[in-house]
Motif scaffolding. Structure first.
Motif, short mmCIF file in Angstrom:
data_model
loop_
_atom_site.label_atom_id
_atom_site.label_comp_id
_atom_site.label_asym_id
_atom_site.label_seq_id
_atom_site.Cartn_x
_atom_site.Cartn_y
_atom_site.Cartn_z
N PHE A 3 123.55 41.52 -1.21
CA PHE A 3 123.56 42.44 -2.35
C PHE A 3 124.56 43.56 -2.07
O PHE A 3 124.47 44.25 -1.07
N LEU A 4 125.53 43.71 -2.97
CA LEU A 4 126.52 44.78 -2.86
C LEU A 4 126.11 45.89 -3.81
O LEU A 4 126.11 45.71 -5.03
N ARG A 58 119.95 43.82 6.30
CA ARG A 58 121.28 43.51 6.83
C ARG A 58 122.15 42.79 5.80
O ARG A 58 123.35 42.64 5.99
N LEU A 59 121.53 42.34 4.71
CA LEU A 59 122.28 41.66 3.65
C LEU A 59 122.61 42.61 2.49
O LEU A 59 123.12 42.18 1.46
N ILE A 60 122.31 43.88 2.67
CA ILE A 60 122.62 44.88 1.64
C ILE A 60 123.80 45.72 2.12
O ILE A 60 123.76 46.32 3.19
N PHE A 61 124.86 45.75 1.31
CA PHE A 61 126.10 46.41 1.70
C PHE A 61 126.49 47.48 0.69
O PHE A 61 126.39 47.27 -0.52
N ALA A 66 135.48 44.61 -2.51
CA ALA A 66 136.11 43.53 -1.74
C ALA A 66 135.89 43.73 -0.24
O ALA A 66 135.63 42.77 0.50
N LYS A 67 135.96 44.98 0.19
CA LYS A 67 135.75 45.29 1.60
C LYS A 67 134.33 44.94 2.03
O LYS A 67 134.11 44.37 3.11
N ALA A 68 133.35 45.27 1.17
CA ALA A 68 131.96 44.96 1.48
C ALA A 68 131.72 43.46 1.48
O ALA A 68 130.95 42.94 2.31
N ALA A 69 132.38 42.74 0.57
CA ALA A 69 132.19 41.29 0.49
C ALA A 69 132.68 40.60 1.76
O ALA A 69 132.11 39.58 2.18
#
Length: 234
Positions: A185-186, A216-219, A229-232
């Protein structure tokens, strides 16, 4: 520049008659209207919108402020607004805030100086409960519609916004139905209500599917394409 008196002289009528033709007055015959309009077109006459605005107290201009034209969401938003305005005989002045409160205020003041008939604004989000420029818009009574999320400093205005909680919930649920369990999740700025609603929708869909969400899957992706894009890539 072709003036009304130039058309009148060529057509052999009075300036008043030409003016009435341009305003489609009922006391001028259809034949005279057709002749004068055709002549005006041949001479390259263009109505003075500034002068008309002074007389009618309308400029036929809308101001539209978005964060940036590079944001594809806003690019898709501009098109229907401009198209509908065009159909109504209005022009749209487009400006960018670049998500900077100082620039946002300057942009709005410049649009007001153009005497726009109305504003479409995508507010720059901040934590402050008030924003002087939005208070000023209320005092002026300038017709204003927010395109995007409201915040405490602009909650009095009409807004067009998405249901972020439902959208995030539906997207996550769709991925779960496809068999995915590790769903990243961004998220946007953590203090922004819309980011909180999106996170809640994501978590709700996972809970219903009995999938434990993993922090840990949340950015953090803030609100720009670059940061997204950086978070992805993480």
């Amino acid at each position: 520049m072709v003036r009304l008196k130039d058309i009148a002289a060529r057509a052999g009528v009075s300036v008043m008659t030409v003016s009435k033709v341009m305003h489609d007055a009922s006391d001028i015959s259809a034949a005279t209207k057709n002749r004068v309009r055709k002549l005006a077109e041949q001479m390259g006459y263009v109505p003075d919108s500034v002068a008309q605005g002074l007389r009618n107290r309308t400029t036929k201009l809308f101001g539209l402020m978005i964060s940036s034209v590079t944001n594809p969401i806003f690019a898709r938003m501009v098109l229907p607004i401009e198209e509908r305005a065009h159909q109504m005989g209005y022009e749209v002045i487009l400006a960018q805030s670049m998500n900077l409160p100082e620039r946002e205020e300057l942009v709005i003041r410049r649009l007001l100086s153009r005497r726009v008939d109305g504003l479409f604004l995508s507010p720059v989000y901040r934590l402050a409960p008030t924003a002087p420029i939005y208070d000023e818009l209320l005092r002026r009574g300038t017709p204003t519609v927010l395109v995007g999320h409201r915040a405490p400093f602009c909650s009095q205005f009409v807004s067009i916004e998405t249901d972020d909680l439902l959208a995030s919930y539906s997207l996550t649920k769709h991925l779960v139905k496809l068999g995915h369990k590790r769903i990243a999740f961004l998220t946007g700025p953590p203090f922004a209500p819309y980011a909180q609603e999106r996170l809640e929708g994501y978590c709700r869909a996972l809970r219903e599917a009995q999938i434990e969400w993993d922090y840990r899957l949340i950015f953090q992706a803030t609100s720009t394409i670059y940061e997204g894009a950086k978070a992805a890539l993480q």
